[in-house]
Scaffold this motif. Structure first.
Motif, PDB file in Angstrom:
ATOM      1  N   GLU A 109       0.832  -1.194   0.000  1.00 10.06           N
ATOM      2  CA  GLU A 109       0.000   0.000   0.000  1.00 10.06           C
ATOM      3  C   GLU A 109       0.870   1.248   0.000  1.00 10.06           C
ATOM      4  O   GLU A 109       1.812   1.354   0.777  1.00 10.06           O
ATOM      5  CB  GLU A 109      -0.914   0.018   1.228  1.00 10.06           C
ATOM      6  CG  GLU A 109      -1.956  -1.088   1.228  1.00 10.06           C
ATOM      7  CD  GLU A 109      -2.867  -1.005   2.431  1.00 10.06           C
ATOM      8  OE1 GLU A 109      -3.894  -1.714   2.443  1.00 10.06           O
ATOM      9  OE2 GLU A 109      -2.552  -0.244   3.372  1.00 10.06           O
ATOM     10  N   CYS A 110       0.528   2.159  -0.862  1.00 13.09           N
ATOM     11  CA  CYS A 110       1.221   3.433  -0.928  1.00 13.09           C
ATOM     12  C   CYS A 110       0.203   4.555  -0.730  1.00 13.09           C
ATOM     13  O   CYS A 110      -0.896   4.490  -1.280  1.00 13.09           O
ATOM     14  CB  CYS A 110       1.907   3.615  -2.277  1.00 13.09           C
ATOM     15  SG  CYS A 110       3.123   2.337  -2.653  1.00 13.09           S
ATOM     16  N   TRP A 111       0.594   5.565   0.041  1.00 11.45           N
ATOM     17  CA  TRP A 111      -0.290   6.684   0.362  1.00 11.45           C
ATOM     18  C   TRP A 111       0.275   7.981  -0.188  1.00 11.45           C
ATOM     19  O   TRP A 111       1.487   8.184  -0.211  1.00 11.45           O
ATOM     20  CB  TRP A 111      -0.441   6.830   1.871  1.00 11.45           C
ATOM     21  CG  TRP A 111      -1.255   5.779   2.525  1.00 11.45           C
ATOM     22  CD1 TRP A 111      -0.835   4.556   2.951  1.00 11.45           C
ATOM     23  CD2 TRP A 111      -2.648   5.846   2.857  1.00 11.45           C
ATOM     24  NE1 TRP A 111      -1.879   3.859   3.529  1.00 11.45           N
ATOM     25  CE2 TRP A 111      -2.999   4.638   3.484  1.00 11.45           C
ATOM     26  CE3 TRP A 111      -3.636   6.818   2.692  1.00 11.45           C
ATOM     27  CZ2 TRP A 111      -4.292   4.373   3.938  1.00 11.45           C
ATOM     28  CZ3 TRP A 111      -4.923   6.558   3.148  1.00 11.45           C
ATOM     29  CH2 TRP A 111      -5.242   5.348   3.750  1.00 11.45           C
ATOM     30  N   GLY A 112      -0.637   8.867  -0.570  1.00  7.71           N
ATOM     31  CA  GLY A 112      -0.238  10.213  -0.905  1.00  7.71           C
ATOM     32  C   GLY A 112      -0.144  11.068   0.343  1.00  7.71           C
ATOM     33  O   GLY A 112      -0.459  10.635   1.451  1.00  7.71           O
ATOM     34  N   GLN A 113       0.264  12.319   0.156  1.00 11.73           N
ATOM     35  CA  GLN A 113       0.490  13.213   1.294  1.00 11.73           C
ATOM     36  C   GLN A 113      -0.775  13.937   1.718  1.00 11.73           C
ATOM     37  O   GLN A 113      -0.812  14.556   2.780  1.00 11.73           O
ATOM     38  CB  GLN A 113       1.583  14.238   0.951  1.00 11.73           C
ATOM     39  CG  GLN A 113       1.107  15.442   0.120  1.00 11.73           C
ATOM     40  CD  GLN A 113       0.770  15.121  -1.312  1.00 11.73           C
ATOM     41  OE1 GLN A 113       1.047  14.032  -1.806  1.00 11.73           O
ATOM     42  NE2 GLN A 113       0.163  16.068  -2.008  1.00 11.73           N
ATOM     43  N   GLY A 114      -1.805  13.869   0.900  1.00  8.46           N
ATOM     44  CA  GLY A 114      -3.082  14.489   1.230  1.00  8.46           C
ATOM     45  C   GLY A 114      -3.256  15.851   0.585  1.00  8.46           C
ATOM     46  O   GLY A 114      -2.280  16.571   0.336  1.00  8.46           O
ATOM     47  N   THR A 115      -4.506  16.191   0.336  1.00  8.15           N
ATOM     48  CA  THR A 115      -4.845  17.511  -0.184  1.00  8.15           C
ATOM     49  C   THR A 115      -6.074  18.019   0.567  1.00  8.15           C
ATOM     50  O   THR A 115      -7.028  17.268   0.806  1.00  8.15           O
ATOM     51  CB  THR A 115      -5.095  17.471  -1.711  1.00  8.15           C
ATOM     52  OG1 THR A 115      -5.310  18.792  -2.202  1.00  8.15           O
ATOM     53  CG2 THR A 115      -6.288  16.609  -2.074  1.00  8.15           C
ATOM     54  N   GLN A 116      -6.022  19.274   0.969  1.00  7.56           N
ATOM     55  CA  GLN A 116      -7.085  19.845   1.793  1.00  7.56           C
ATOM     56  C   GLN A 116      -8.279  20.255   0.935  1.00  7.56           C
ATOM     57  O   GLN A 116      -8.119  20.920  -0.098  1.00  7.56           O
ATOM     58  CB  GLN A 116      -6.576  21.064   2.565  1.00  7.56           C
ATOM     59  CG  GLN A 116      -7.622  21.779   3.404  1.00  7.56           C
ATOM     60  CD  GLN A 116      -8.044  20.967   4.615  1.00  7.56           C
ATOM     61  OE1 GLN A 116      -7.219  20.406   5.317  1.00  7.56           O
ATOM     62  NE2 GLN A 116      -9.355  20.939   4.873  1.00  7.56           N
ATOM     63  N   VAL A 117      -9.450  19.861   1.386  1.00  9.42           N
ATOM     64  CA  VAL A 117     -10.704  20.318   0.784  1.00  9.42           C
ATOM     65  C   VAL A 117     -11.500  21.019   1.869  1.00  9.42           C
ATOM     66  O   VAL A 117     -11.748  20.446   2.934  1.00  9.42           O
ATOM     67  CB  VAL A 117     -11.510  19.135   0.212  1.00  9.42           C
ATOM     68  CG1 VAL A 117     -12.901  19.604  -0.223  1.00  9.42           C
ATOM     69  CG2 VAL A 117     -10.777  18.505  -0.960  1.00  9.42           C
ATOM     70  N   THR A 118     -11.859  22.262   1.622  1.00  4.64           N
ATOM     71  CA  THR A 118     -12.647  23.040   2.575  1.00  4.64           C
ATOM     72  C   THR A 118     -13.897  23.536   1.883  1.00  4.64           C
ATOM     73  O   THR A 118     -13.812  24.186   0.839  1.00  4.64           O
ATOM     74  CB  THR A 118     -11.843  24.227   3.130  1.00  4.64           C
ATOM     75  OG1 THR A 118     -10.636  23.742   3.723  1.00  4.64           O
ATOM     76  CG2 THR A 118     -12.664  24.975   4.180  1.00  4.64           C
ATOM     77  N   VAL A 119     -15.045  23.207   2.463  1.00  2.00           N
ATOM     78  CA  VAL A 119     -16.319  23.620   1.902  1.00  2.00           C
ATOM     79  C   VAL A 119     -16.963  24.617   2.858  1.00  2.00           C
ATOM     80  O   VAL A 119     -17.238  24.280   4.023  1.00  2.00           O
ATOM     81  CB  VAL A 119     -17.257  22.423   1.672  1.00  2.00           C
ATOM     82  CG1 VAL A 119     -18.540  22.890   0.974  1.00  2.00           C
ATOM     83  CG2 VAL A 119     -16.568  21.345   0.851  1.00  2.00           C
TER      84      VAL A 119
END
Length: 121
Positions: A109-119
């Motif tokens: 399994e490989c993960w990305g670093q994440g990206t912020q979503v703000t609604v």
């Protein structure tokens, strides 16, 4: 070594849409499942959507009918089209891929670093 890089996050008003992308790079032999997870403040990370290498998909109940996951195998990229966004969709979105790569036995399994979503409401 395989790297996953997400993009497409940002600030959007309620009712709006965003498209997230996650590109995998490195010495990739094959990728089976590709997932999107999200983690809201103070909450556990949860599975949002999954697409298999056969293009089967599953979605969290909270996003069914609003989100669509897809993949481009030629680009080793998974997408998440998000529509009718609400404040409850706010969080960090992570992609995960199950990858077979050169020099490794089996898949991992490989993960990305994440990206912020703000609604915003």
């Amino acid at each position: 070594q395989v790297q996953l890089v997400e993009s497409g996050g940002g600030l959007v008003q309620a009712g709006g849409s965003l498209r997230l992308s996650c590109a995998a790079s490195g010495s990739i032999i094959s990728i089976s499942n590709m997932d999107w997870y999200r983690q809201a403040p103070g909450k556990q990370r949860e599975l949002v959507a999954r697409i298999t290498d056969g293009d089967s998909t599953i979605y969290a109940d909270s996003v069914k009918g609003r989100f669509a996951i897809s993949r481009d195998n030629a680009k080793n990229t998974v997408y998440l089209q998000m529509s009718s966004l609400g404040p409850e969709d706010t969080g960090v979105y992570y992609c995960k891929a199950v990858v077979k790569e050169v020099g490794w036995l089996g898949a991992r399994e490989c993960w990305g670093q994440g990206t912020q979503v703000t609604v915003s409401s």
